[in-house]
Design an enzyme around this catalytic site. Sequence first.
Site, short mmCIF file in Angstrom:
data_model
loop_
_atom_site.label_atom_id
_atom_site.label_comp_id
_atom_site.label_asym_id
_atom_site.label_seq_id
_atom_site.Cartn_x
_atom_site.Cartn_y
_atom_site.Cartn_z
N VAL A 22 45.76 35.05 37.30
CA VAL A 22 44.62 34.43 36.08
C VAL A 22 45.35 34.77 35.36
O VAL A 22 44.96 34.27 34.27
CB VAL A 22 44.00 35.77 36.42
CG1 VAL A 22 42.53 36.17 35.14
CG2 VAL A 22 42.92 35.64 37.98
N ASP A 40 54.36 42.38 32.78
CA ASP A 40 54.01 42.69 34.10
C ASP A 40 54.77 43.45 34.32
O ASP A 40 55.72 43.75 33.87
CB ASP A 40 54.06 41.21 34.49
CG ASP A 40 53.66 40.83 35.71
OD1 ASP A 40 52.49 40.33 36.40
OD2 ASP A 40 54.35 41.24 36.92
N ARG A 45 59.56 38.63 37.82
CA ARG A 45 58.96 37.71 37.23
C ARG A 45 58.79 37.59 36.21
O ARG A 45 58.70 36.45 35.62
CB ARG A 45 57.23 38.20 37.82
CG ARG A 45 56.19 37.28 37.16
CD ARG A 45 56.07 36.07 37.95
NE ARG A 45 54.43 35.81 37.37
CZ ARG A 45 54.29 34.98 37.96
NH1 ARG A 45 54.86 33.85 37.90
NH2 ARG A 45 52.81 33.99 36.99
N THR A 91 42.91 43.15 42.50
CA THR A 91 42.04 44.16 42.87
C THR A 91 41.12 43.59 44.20
O THR A 91 40.63 43.29 44.38
CB THR A 91 39.78 44.12 41.89
OG1 THR A 91 40.02 42.76 41.58
CG2 THR A 91 40.31 44.47 40.84
N THR A 126 38.17 41.12 38.71
CA THR A 126 36.65 41.15 40.24
C THR A 126 36.15 42.53 40.42
O THR A 126 37.37 43.12 40.85
CB THR A 126 36.63 40.67 40.55
OG1 THR A 126 36.40 38.38 40.37
CG2 THR A 126 35.32 40.41 41.33
N CYS A 266 38.99 36.06 46.55
CA CYS A 266 37.98 36.09 45.43
C CYS A 266 36.65 35.70 46.70
O CYS A 266 36.47 37.03 47.20
CB CYS A 266 37.63 34.91 44.52
SG CYS A 266 38.55 35.06 43.68
N ARG A 337 47.84 35.72 49.52
CA ARG A 337 46.71 36.59 49.51
C ARG A 337 45.35 36.60 50.59
O ARG A 337 44.87 35.83 50.61
CB ARG A 337 46.29 37.11 48.23
CG ARG A 337 47.55 37.59 47.43
CD ARG A 337 46.55 37.77 45.65
NE ARG A 337 46.26 37.09 45.66
CZ ARG A 337 46.15 36.97 44.34
NH1 ARG A 337 45.39 37.86 43.40
NH2 ARG A 337 45.98 35.86 43.94
#
Length: 430
Positions: A22, A40, A45, A91, A126, A266, A337
């Site tokens: 995102v 980050d 990364r 999240t 979210t 999600c 994930r």
Amino acid sequence: MTPAPLPADADIRIAVIGLGYVGLPLAVEFGRTRPVIGFDIDAGRIAELARGMDRTREVPPDHLAAARHLELTSDAARLAHANVFIVTVPTPIDSDRRPDLRPLLSASATVGRAMARGAVVIFESTVYPGATEEDCRPVLERESGLAANVDFYLGYSPERINPGDPTRRLPTICKVTSGSTPEAAAFVDRLYASIITAGTHRAGSIRVAEAAKVIENTQRDLNIALVNELAIIFDRMGIDTEEVLRAAGTKWNFLPFRPGLVGGHCIGVDPYYLTYKAERLGYHPQIILAGRRLNDGMGAWVAARMVKAMLKRRIQVDGARVLVLGLTFKENCPDLRNTRVIDLVAELRDFGAQVDVHDPLANPREAMREYGLELVAAPEEAAYDGIVLAVAHAAYADWGAGRIRAFGRNPHVLYDLKHLLPAEASDLRL
């Protein structure tokens, strides 16, 4: 005290907290025209991105290079130079399927220590309705010593990223926006409108925007649960589910959902945020949780169906070798994930099968770290009693049925969960 003024458009300095699926596209898009600090906590990364490498494959090197105003850092002290903070951290849910807000609250604390009077903090992660103002706001106030809507302002603009989708990119997806005051809401909406070509929708409140996001994926989850249940029913009737859905799809208002393993960060997670909040308010959701239970059980059902097909061919399941093609939660995406392919693997192993997993996009180190799973670099030919095509990667479509069949012994069972191959090329389809 007079409320602090919002940043003037010419003075906006953005910090994006979390550079994953995102945050990175957002930082890059803003970084084309505005000063942006991409932060980050993973220094590795940051080093990869500095070399033009994005492990998520969402931002190609030339797009990274085009973000001329983007500064990449893992140094939290750099955040003090920003006056608009956009939080895009994960999240997840915990092992009990309850919201795990630790990354979000940790990011809120980091922002709170960095921000000054007049700051705007926008959340994209979210959450359940109320989390921004009830959970994140107190952390921001505690760490900064500032008061919300007097010294700083809140916004919420839920992410709608679609990993692995080359056509629906950040600027071409309508953005829901909101703010903690009417002035803040207008500021947030104007900010996103500067990069979102598809337009924005200003919600009436932060809670409305939070609720809109969490039901988007809850609705998809329930629709997929319905077709998963239909697939189970039609299997008992000896009817091909895909043929049924194609026939029903000739009606103008039939929704084109397909059965499958429902994972990812999600659809397989967001409904639990909504049900958690509902239960805290004294209401026990029925339909939403029923859909979740059904979808969470699909890996076991698929494994049982595979085992039954193998037994019908007199293939000894205990000790059999099974190849699972694909581990990521969706096609053409390296994201592992909450992949539910792991449920299928675990169930097959419980039946006594020796399972090899291959995925051309998944990071082998991540697969080992997250699931204790060692990916095979190249499947053996003529070595497997069963083959499950679990993820519809383009690479597998390029292989075709002939190459995939070549991995099987004689006899073997090929189960195509994603209808990637012609119907006659597989023994089972979901």
